[in-house]
Scaffold this active site. Structure first.
Site, PDB file in Angstrom:
ATOM      1  N   GLU A 316      66.427  41.929  10.126  1.00  0.00           N
ATOM      2  CA  GLU A 316      67.838  42.180   9.847  1.00  0.00           C
ATOM      3  C   GLU A 316      68.623  41.752  11.074  1.00  0.00           C
ATOM      4  O   GLU A 316      68.185  41.937  12.207  1.00  0.00           O
ATOM      5  CB  GLU A 316      68.089  43.669   9.570  1.00  0.00           C
ATOM      6  CG  GLU A 316      69.575  43.999   9.478  1.00  0.00           C
ATOM      7  CD  GLU A 316      69.870  45.348   8.835  1.00  0.00           C
ATOM      8  OE1 GLU A 316      68.995  46.218   8.847  1.00  0.00           O
ATOM      9  OE2 GLU A 316      70.992  45.505   8.319  1.00  0.00           O
ATOM     10  N   CYS A 518      70.914  47.115   5.729  1.00  0.00           N
ATOM     11  CA  CYS A 518      72.321  47.281   5.346  1.00  0.00           C
ATOM     12  C   CYS A 518      73.063  45.950   5.308  1.00  0.00           C
ATOM     13  O   CYS A 518      74.039  45.815   4.570  1.00  0.00           O
ATOM     14  CB  CYS A 518      73.014  48.236   6.301  1.00  0.00           C
ATOM     15  SG  CYS A 518      72.463  49.915   6.038  1.00  0.00           S
ATOM     16  N   ASN A 647      69.252  48.091  -1.624  1.00  0.00           N
ATOM     17  CA  ASN A 647      68.701  48.576  -0.364  1.00  0.00           C
ATOM     18  C   ASN A 647      69.124  50.022  -0.159  1.00  0.00           C
ATOM     19  O   ASN A 647      70.282  50.277   0.127  1.00  0.00           O
ATOM     20  CB  ASN A 647      69.235  47.736   0.805  1.00  0.00           C
ATOM     21  CG  ASN A 647      68.797  48.301   2.150  1.00  0.00           C
ATOM     22  OD1 ASN A 647      67.613  48.312   2.456  1.00  0.00           O
ATOM     23  ND2 ASN A 647      69.747  48.801   2.930  1.00  0.00           N
ATOM     24  N   GLU A 648      68.211  50.911  -0.338  1.00  0.00           N
ATOM     25  CA  GLU A 648      68.458  52.348  -0.165  1.00  0.00           C
ATOM     26  C   GLU A 648      69.877  52.750  -0.611  1.00  0.00           C
ATOM     27  O   GLU A 648      70.584  53.462   0.090  1.00  0.00           O
ATOM     28  CB  GLU A 648      68.169  52.797   1.273  1.00  0.00           C
ATOM     29  CG  GLU A 648      68.976  52.161   2.374  1.00  0.00           C
ATOM     30  CD  GLU A 648      68.651  52.737   3.755  1.00  0.00           C
ATOM     31  OE1 GLU A 648      69.598  53.091   4.460  1.00  0.00           O
ATOM     32  OE2 GLU A 648      67.459  52.815   4.126  1.00  0.00           O
TER      33      GLU A 648
HETATM   34  O1  AHR Z   1      66.779  49.445   9.956  1.00  0.00           O
HETATM   35  C1  AHR Z   1      68.079  49.752  10.254  1.00  0.00           C
HETATM   36  C2  AHR Z   1      68.849  50.272   9.042  1.00  0.00           C
HETATM   37  O2  AHR Z   1      68.241  51.441   8.567  1.00  0.00           O
HETATM   38  C3  AHR Z   1      68.865  49.373   7.863  1.00  0.00           C
HETATM   39  O3  AHR Z   1      69.856  48.430   7.948  1.00  0.00           O
HETATM   40  C4  AHR Z   1      69.131  50.301   6.733  1.00  0.00           C
HETATM   41  O4  AHR Z   1      68.612  49.826   5.532  1.00  0.00           O
HETATM   42  C5  AHR Z   1      68.480  51.574   7.194  1.00  0.00           C
HETATM   43  O5  AHR Z   1      69.251  52.663   6.994  1.00  0.00           O
END
Ligand code: AHR
Length: 921
Positions: A316, A518, A647-648
């Protein structure tokens, strides 16, 4: 942002999600039926590579081993039939105390359940600043379902609803929009039996009162103005030990109260377990006087196939992982597109001129947007030189490092608005003002032209600057000023920083997740990562705000990502937004914040975007998007097999509607692609349960789970997946890491992860993939710790946790060999046994059996290993040991050759991870 997420993580660390405090495996409301991992059995003193069921919860939700008083009212030995239950919240913690309960038999003496223990939190808005619950109103429907309505804040025109069967497990929340009044305060809910509907009255900030009605808490009538509020009529104010609170009183069967009490007690117990850290180990394990012995016997005849993709990486762009990190570009803000909005206006200097300064006189440096190279890249620099001499300087990302003799590709777009021609001197200058490389570029014409040159550094320097000096007077437009080392990973153009990429490749990851996290779903709808913006010519890509508080150039885009996967032999696992933005999106832009989604009228287009991504990766070169891949230099397909959707995310109706559309479309058009759904940011809770419910309903083949938890959690939850139903979705543990207070990367967290990875290998038939997160962090630019690999411009600094990942990556298998482990001299202590873990896998292609052994105790363990049934090809095995004190950050694996026979011994040092790789016939 940092604060918000730290807050979130503190919550995770303390497991303070009590609304769902019943553990996953025994929660009656979790719709995954439970069965045992194949090949595991549990014996009391002899354990099959998994912790015994010590201190676990029995199926009725009570804790078998927890010595706690039965929750009978004080002074009584028998439970009453019923009691009064008071529901309330307090303004403590900035209105984020959630829904709490107290009970009474006489409405005089009240007993609070837990110390500020909340059974329901508001999920609306950003962590840290929002998630507020005011004036919750609890009502029980005739069908027994509890409904809670609450006010969110003074700002938004919304309210919140959640429902529960038992007041412990709460279903997804909704945030209906109201149309009348300034906002929604002090709700009061009554049931109209005649109409079979609920009246919700509320007050707004101007003291006006309104009513809406609903029959199902899904649709509501428009609000109408009324003259009296009922709030005071249905509420009582009660004096509790910590002050007065206002809420509702219900008469409930004692079983309801009892369950709340047990839930709170269990959560308390879990917190204690999860908070265990090595600091008390000497005391905790002082009773271990005799050397510990572990007899390990393998049962190769019971081998089961496991995923050969288990260990991958999570990439990320957080902590400057891409721009200024893995992406090898050396010029910062090369496109003059930094914007105030990248940092939400908090830094006035974060604008198009960031990283650029004009040195010298008789010239000006301004930003223009009248005639851009491409609409996606609207800003560019204008240097107006009256008398030559002034220089436009870029400082790179903390300087531009160069190596003597290395070549650097310079490129830039130029234009002479006055139509004249001129020359531009370009130099790399050291901090001591030494010129380490230089070239002159000829500029002509009033239209944008790309110029290129190669600079060769004459000396090493960690921190040079790039300087551009017009040699002729006049106006000069400049854009996309880029400097790339020719030595990128595998020599790719627009490629990746070689040393960093190599350290990543050394993990031997079997897959790469991208672009997050995120970043994939963004902060609000406008910030969703749109893959089409990240391909094609760099000057036409669309940069955007990175939600971690900086700028994303999109230089490392989808093409570069697919190419990197191919270069390191990893499967690409792109994760796209499920039509909703990040849980943590700000609600400021109404409808586009956390609870909003892409309007349904635009979803067809969005669905097509995702289908186009698959075509871009795999399509024939005659398809629209396959052609673009070919134009980028890769006519062969990238063989995409997986795609994550979501994503979550906060699981709401809005999410489900959009996810279902996307899932069905991909399934229909591309049955060959495995879709990965999402189950929230925690190992339990509403998003987890509801995410799994959707997965079960739609038969989503795989689901992405995330949890950042304490070493104590990993130690005490090694059986998490043992009980997963093998007939349901497979699991991708997409984000995990062991977090201790202060967030160190040390032997304690690394070994907790190693310990848990033995459980993942054991469950490799249901857990298909796992990736530690986050992967990269640039020193001094870190928004999140811990990370796997830290770096600065010249040095890459893998953590001890990295070596655990690397040892697993390099020693993966495709078959799991069950076994038994008998530990003696452990004083019959489960907490001793839980800290010793073993996993054995077979790599059938590489012809090897690999035994991984973790010892998280302060004492050595003498292990004797019985390999009967395994055909050893070479008595010289390779033993790798990672060992150190729990707080060690510098421990490194030590490799040696190690003699093995059918039966051999190996000492597992205190706090160690040992890997023995044995060649087989
Ligand atoms: O890994 C960091 C963040 O943690 C990611 O962007 C998110 O998906 C999670 O909450």
């Amino acid at each position: 942002m940092i604060k918000h997420w730290s807050f979130l993580l503190i919550i995770v660390y303390l497991a303070a999600q009590p609304a769902v405090a019943t553990p996953h495996a025994t929660d009656a409301n979790v719709s995954r039926p439970v069965s045992h991992a194949e090949g595991t059995t549990h014996t009391s003193h002899t354990d099959v590579f998994s912790p015994a069921s010590y201190a676990k919860v029995t199926t009725n939700g009570t804790h078998a081993n927890l010595m706690r008083p039965v929750s009978h009212p004080e002074g009584t030995t028998h439970a009453p039939d019923s009691a009064y239950l008071f529901s309330y919240t307090t303004a403590k913690n900035n209105d984020r105390s959630g829904l709490q309960f107290a009970w009474s038999q006489d409405k005089q003496q009240w007993h609070v359940i837990g110390n500020r223990f909340a059974f329901l939190y508001s999920d609306y808005g950003r962590w840290g600043s929002d998630k507020r619950m005011n004036s919750p109103w609890l009502i029980q429907a005739p069908d027994g379902i509890w409904h809670c309505i609450w006010s969110l804040n003074e700002r938004d025109h919304l309210f919140a609803h959640a429902a529960s069967e038992d007041l412990v497990n709460w279903k997804r929340q909704s945030y209906p929009d109201i149309t009348a009044g300034a906002n929604f305060l002090h709700p009061a809910v009554t049931y109209d039996a005649g109409q079979q509907s609920y009246n919700i009255t509320y007050t707004d900030a101007n003291g006006k009162q309104f009513r809406i009605t609903t029959t199902d808490f899904k649709t509501y009538t428009p609000a109408t103005a009324i003259t009296t509020s009922r709030y005071s009529e249905g509420s009582v104010t009660i004096t509790l030990p910590e002050g007065t609170a206002t809420g509702q009183v219900h008469r409930v069967p004692w079983a309801v109260v009892d369950r709340l009490i047990k839930t709170q007690e269990l959560a308390q117990y879990n917190w204690q377990q999860q908070a265990e850290s090595s600091t008390k180990d000497n005391e905790r394990f002082a009773m271990l006087q005799k050397p510990l012995q572990a007899s390990i016997t393998l049962h190769p005849e019971k081998a089961k196939p496991i995923s050969n993709l288990l260990l991958g990486i999570f990439f990320e762009d957080i902590n400057y992982a891409a721009d200024g990190g893995l992406y090898a570009e050396l010029v910062q803000n090369r496109d003059f597109e930094y914007a105030l909005s990248d940092k939400e206006g908090r830094d006035p200097n974060w604008n198009s001129t960031h990283s650029w300064t004009l040195h010298g006189d008789n010239s000006t440096f301004t930003i223009d947007a009248a005639t851009p190279i491409h609409p996606n890249n609207p800003h560019y620099a204008i240097l107006d030189t009256k008398t030559p001499g002034a220089t436009l300087v870029n400082g790179g990302y903390d300087g531009i490092p160069v190596k003597k003799g290395s070549k650097y590709d310079l490129s830039l777009f130029t234009r002479q608005p006055d139509g004249k021609s001129g020359k531009l001197l370009v130099r790399l200058v050291s901090p001591q003002n030494n010129i380490l490389a230089q070239t002159t570029i000829t500029i002509s014409g009033n239209s944008w032209k790309k110029a290129q040159a190669v600079l060769t550094a004459t000396a090493d320097a960690d921190s040079t600057t790039l300087e551009l000096q017009p040699l002729t007077a006049g106006r000069l437009a400049l854009d996309m000023i880029s400097l790339f080392p020719q030595e990128t990973f595998k020599g790719r153009k627009n490629g990746l920083r070689a040393d960093l990429a190599q350290v990543i490749a050394d993990i031997h990851p079997r897959f790469v997740r991208f672009p997050g996290g995120c970043v994939s779903h963004g902060d609000g709808l406008n910030n969703i990562y749109r893959w089409k913006n990240t391909i094609g010519p760099l000057e036409a890509r669309k940069p955007q705000r990175n939600l971690w508080g900086y700028h994303q150039s999109a230089g490392l885009g989808y093409f570069e990502y697919f190419r990197f996967c191919e270069d390191i032999g990893a499967e690409p696992v792109p994760v796209v937004a499920a039509g909703v933005p990040c849980q943590n999106s700000g609600p400021s832009a109404k409808g586009s914040g956390q609870q909003g989604g892409i309007p349904m009228s635009e979803m067809d287009e969005y669905v097509q975007d995702i289908l186009d991504l698959i075509e871009y990766a795999n399509g024939d070169i005659h398809t629209t998007w396959g052609k673009k891949r070919a134009e980028a230099g890769h006519p062969e397909p990238f063989h995409l097999k997986y795609i994550g959707i979501g994503n979550e995310d906060l699981i709401t109706d809005i999410f489900e509607e959009r996810f279902t559309l996307l899932f069905n479309a991909v399934k229909k058009q591309h049955p060959e692609i495995t879709v990965i759904g999402t189950a929230g940011p925690f190992f339990e809770g509403t998003d987890y349960d509801e995410g799994w419910d959707i997965a079960n309903k739609l038969k989503v083949p795989m689901i992405d789970e995330h949890y950042y938890v304490s070493p104590g959690w990993f130690i005490h939850n090694q059986d998490f997946y043992d009980k997963y139903d093998r007939s349901k979705s497979k699991v991708y543990l997409g984000e995990y890491a062991a977090h201790l207070p202060g967030r160190p990367s040390n032997i304690e967290t690394a070994l907790a992860e190693a310990l848990y990875l033995t459980a993942l290998e054991r469950n490799g038939d249901v857990v298909s993939m796992a990736s530690y997160a986050p992967l990269l962090a640039k020193e001094a630019h870190t928004q999140w710790t811990p990370d796997l690999i830290y770096f600065n411009n010249t040095t890459v600094k893998p953590t001890v946790n990295y070596f655990v990942q690397q040892l697993y990556g390099a020693n993966s298998g495709d078959k799991y060999l069950p076994g038994t482990i008998t530990i003696s001299n452990d004083m019959n202590r489960e907490d001793v046994r839980e800290r010793i873990a073993v996993s054995t896998v077979e790599d059938t292609r590489g012809k090897a059996v690999i035994i991984k052994m973790v010892n998280l105790l302060p004492k050595a363990v003498q292990s004797s290993i019985d390999l009967s049934g395994i055909s050893i090809a070479d008595a010289d095995a390779v033993k790798t040991v990672l060992q150190g004190s729990p707080d060690s950050k510098d421990a490194r694996p030590v490799v040696s050759s190690y003699p093995v026979t059918d039966k051999f011994n190996a000492e597992l040092p205190p706090y160690s991870f040992t890997v023995i790789r044995i060649k087989t016939k």
